[in-house]
Design an enzyme around this catalytic site. Structure first.
Site, PDB file in Angstrom:
ATOM      1  N   CYS A 112      23.087 -38.066  16.792  1.00  0.00           N
ATOM      2  CA  CYS A 112      24.194 -39.178  16.138  1.00  0.00           C
ATOM      3  C   CYS A 112      24.010 -39.431  14.276  1.00  0.00           C
ATOM      4  O   CYS A 112      24.299 -39.795  14.737  1.00  0.00           O
ATOM      5  CB  CYS A 112      24.609 -40.101  17.178  1.00  0.00           C
ATOM      6  SG  CYS A 112      26.567 -41.118  16.552  1.00  0.00           S
TER       7      CYS A 112
ATOM      8  N   CYS B 135      26.318 -43.347  14.473  1.00  0.00           N
ATOM      9  CA  CYS B 135      25.867 -44.434  14.920  1.00  0.00           C
ATOM     10  C   CYS B 135      24.455 -43.830  15.803  1.00  0.00           C
ATOM     11  O   CYS B 135      23.573 -43.024  15.385  1.00  0.00           O
ATOM     12  CB  CYS B 135      26.901 -45.098  15.756  1.00  0.00           C
ATOM     13  SG  CYS B 135      28.176 -43.742  17.006  1.00  0.00           S
ATOM     14  N   SER B 136      24.619 -43.833  16.580  1.00  0.00           N
ATOM     15  CA  SER B 136      23.326 -43.596  18.166  1.00  0.00           C
ATOM     16  C   SER B 136      23.412 -43.198  19.394  1.00  0.00           C
ATOM     17  O   SER B 136      22.980 -43.269  19.770  1.00  0.00           O
ATOM     18  CB  SER B 136      22.569 -44.884  17.494  1.00  0.00           C
ATOM     19  OG  SER B 136      23.617 -45.815  18.540  1.00  0.00           O
ATOM     20  N   CYS B 137      24.252 -42.255  19.028  1.00  0.00           N
ATOM     21  CA  CYS B 137      24.708 -42.132  20.380  1.00  0.00           C
ATOM     22  C   CYS B 137      23.559 -40.934  21.072  1.00  0.00           C
ATOM     23  O   CYS B 137      22.971 -40.977  20.257  1.00  0.00           O
ATOM     24  CB  CYS B 137      26.322 -40.877  20.579  1.00  0.00           C
ATOM     25  SG  CYS B 137      27.232 -41.932  20.111  1.00  0.00           S
TER      26      CYS B 137
END
Lengths: 251, 237
Positions: B122, B125-127
């Site tokens: 991702c 962000c941090s999906c």
């Protein structure tokens, strides 16, 4: 230097991608794909979750207040990516700072209350409270973003599409590295809440969502990685790219 | 006592070798105070149920983790009908095993083959698919991984000690919307006699992100049956 164990980034290197901080009104520091961010990728054991006690609470407070209904997940992401200190903050520091900012912006806490850690003004009415007994069901329910289709999909698997070129003046999920590139629709995901609108408080405005795959050479040029990269892109990011140009030299 | 307070968790003692320890410890102390203050005022104003915080932390620290995904992968290896369902409708197939909800509302499973290797990132962000993998490791959220995974995936795989056979195409999935990706790694050779539980023991977290491969079973007749997890196991602090 490297990133450390809690994910603080190295100092930003030179940028050869479009400067995403140039748009008036919205400055994102989180659009990292393809940029120079040197540092080792540090392995981590599977059962490691948090690296300090405060990270547990920063995580849980963010989820608990996310359930209050005051803002949505896209607004959270928009707040995090705009933090001026983003590059130098650890992951949960980003979460924590954005949470504080959202609490103040939405009138839930004052800056003085945050500084002093105690109530100074009456609580804001109308917010939902996530109770312990409801956590499991809330997590199990999640927040699905798929919506019923009201219009047919514009693109089908196998079609060539070109992504939007300009920088976005607001939160978006089209990374800079994939702007103005030609790719092929590989999968149609259905109709989903449009993050760009949702983050701005403009409602869900659901759109068709596609997995679009780009050749590495489209993204990085012929000297770069040839590996394909696929992104999930909403329909308004895309326009038809027509058929492939005939190979040069053909009559 | 003079000098900085000693942290007692193993993470505190072994991280940040290139940072000044006194500075770092005082920084962490400051964060502890700031987060505690925010928690106090939110609880005092009635916006947060402190017991809910405990449930949230317990859920993601002790209950939800990559062993969920490993069981999904093992079932797909063992049961062709389940695998077909998983590739057709991952959300429903995974929910049938009890894994669903937040950050896994819309699942897609990417099958690795000799021709195509999938890697998930991702960049924005941090999906990450929480119901099957739990919270992401720090490196997945870090700038070096997010910046390089799309631009030099072969180099990133090499950092993980992974070199793919020539002719394997790499497909990087950048999780830019609410679809969450789980990689279905190839079943290792020599695992024909294993049941689902034994197969799940071979499935690493990294093999379901695409930065690793499943463990190989030990030679037949050896005991214990499997190579221990190379990353080691650490108790919670």
């Amino acid at each position: 230097m490297n990133t450390d164990r809690v994910g603080r980034a190295a100092a930003p290197g030179p940028r050869d991608l479009p400067d995403t901080s140039a748009s008036p009104g919205h400055v994102t520091h989180a659009d990292l794909g393809g940029r120079e961010r040197p540092g080792a990728i540090v392995p981590e054991p599977e059962d490691e979750r948090f690296h300090a006690a405060w990270e547990r609470d920063a995580f849980a407070l963010t989820l608990a207040m996310g359930a209050s209904g005051a803002w949505n997940l896209d607004m959270s992401r928009a707040a995090r990516e705009q933090l001026p200190a983003y590059d130098g903050l650890s992951y949960y520091e980003v979460w924590f700072q954005a949470l504080q900012q959202l609490l103040v912006e939405h009138g839930i806490l004052t800056a003085d209350e945050i500084a002093q850690g105690r109530p100074l003004v009456p609580p804001l009415a109308g917010l939902r409270v996530l109770h312990a007994a409801d956590v499991a069901s809330a997590l199990r329910r999640g927040a699905p973003t798929e919506r019923a289709a009201t219009v047919p999909a514009r693109f089908a698997p196998g079609e060539r599409v070109r992504t939007r070129t300009g920088a976005s003046p607001h939160h978006t999920r089209l990374p800079a590295y994939a702007r103005g590139r030609i790719g092929v629709v590989e999968r149609v995901h259905g109709v989903h809440v449009f993050a760009d609108a949702h983050a701005q408080g403009l409602g869900e405005q659901p759109q068709w969502l596609y997995h679009v795959v780009f050749d590495g050479t489209q993204l990085w040029g012929t000297d770069g990685s040839a590996a394909a990269v696929g992104l999930d892109l909403w329909e308004s990011y895309l326009e038809p790219a027509g058929r492939e140009e005939p190979a040069s030299g053909s009559p | 006592m003079t000098g900085p307070r000693r942290h007692t968790t193993d993470e505190m003692q072994d991280h940040d070798h290139d940072h000044d320890h006194d500075h770092d410890h005082s920084h962490f102390d400051e964060m502890e105070l700031r987060v505690r203050a925010l928690r106090s005022v939110l609880v005092a104003k009635g916006h947060v149920d402190p017991a809910a915080l405990d449930v949230l932390i317990d859920t993601y620290e002790r209950q939800v983790g990559p062993r969920n995904g490993a069981r999904v992968v093992a079932r797909a290896w063992a049961d062709p009908a389940f695998k077909a369902w998983l590739l057709r409708d991952a959300t429903a197939a995974i929910a049938s095993m009890g894994y669903q909800g937040r950050q896994g509302e819309h699942m897609v499973v990417l099958e690795n083959t000799p021709q195509r290797h999938h890697l998930v990132v991702c960049t924005l962000c941090s999906c990450y698919p929480w119901p099957v993998l739990g919270l992401p490791p720090t490196w997945y959220k870090s700038a070096p991984y997010r910046s390089r995974a799309v631009r030099d995936p072969a180099g990133v795989l090499a950092e993980f000690g992974l070199s793919l056979p020539p002719g394997t195409q790499i497909h990087v999935a950048d999780s830019t919307a609410e679809v969450r990706y789980l990689v279905l790694p190839m079943r290792p050779a020599g695992t024909e006699g294993l049941d689902e539980e034994q197969l799940a023991d071979l499935v690493t977290r990294d093999s379901m992100i695409g930065t690793g491969l499943p463990r190989q079973p030990c030679a037949p007749g050896r005991s214990p049956a499997f190579v221990p997890q190379p990353a080691g196991r650490r108790a919670f602090p």
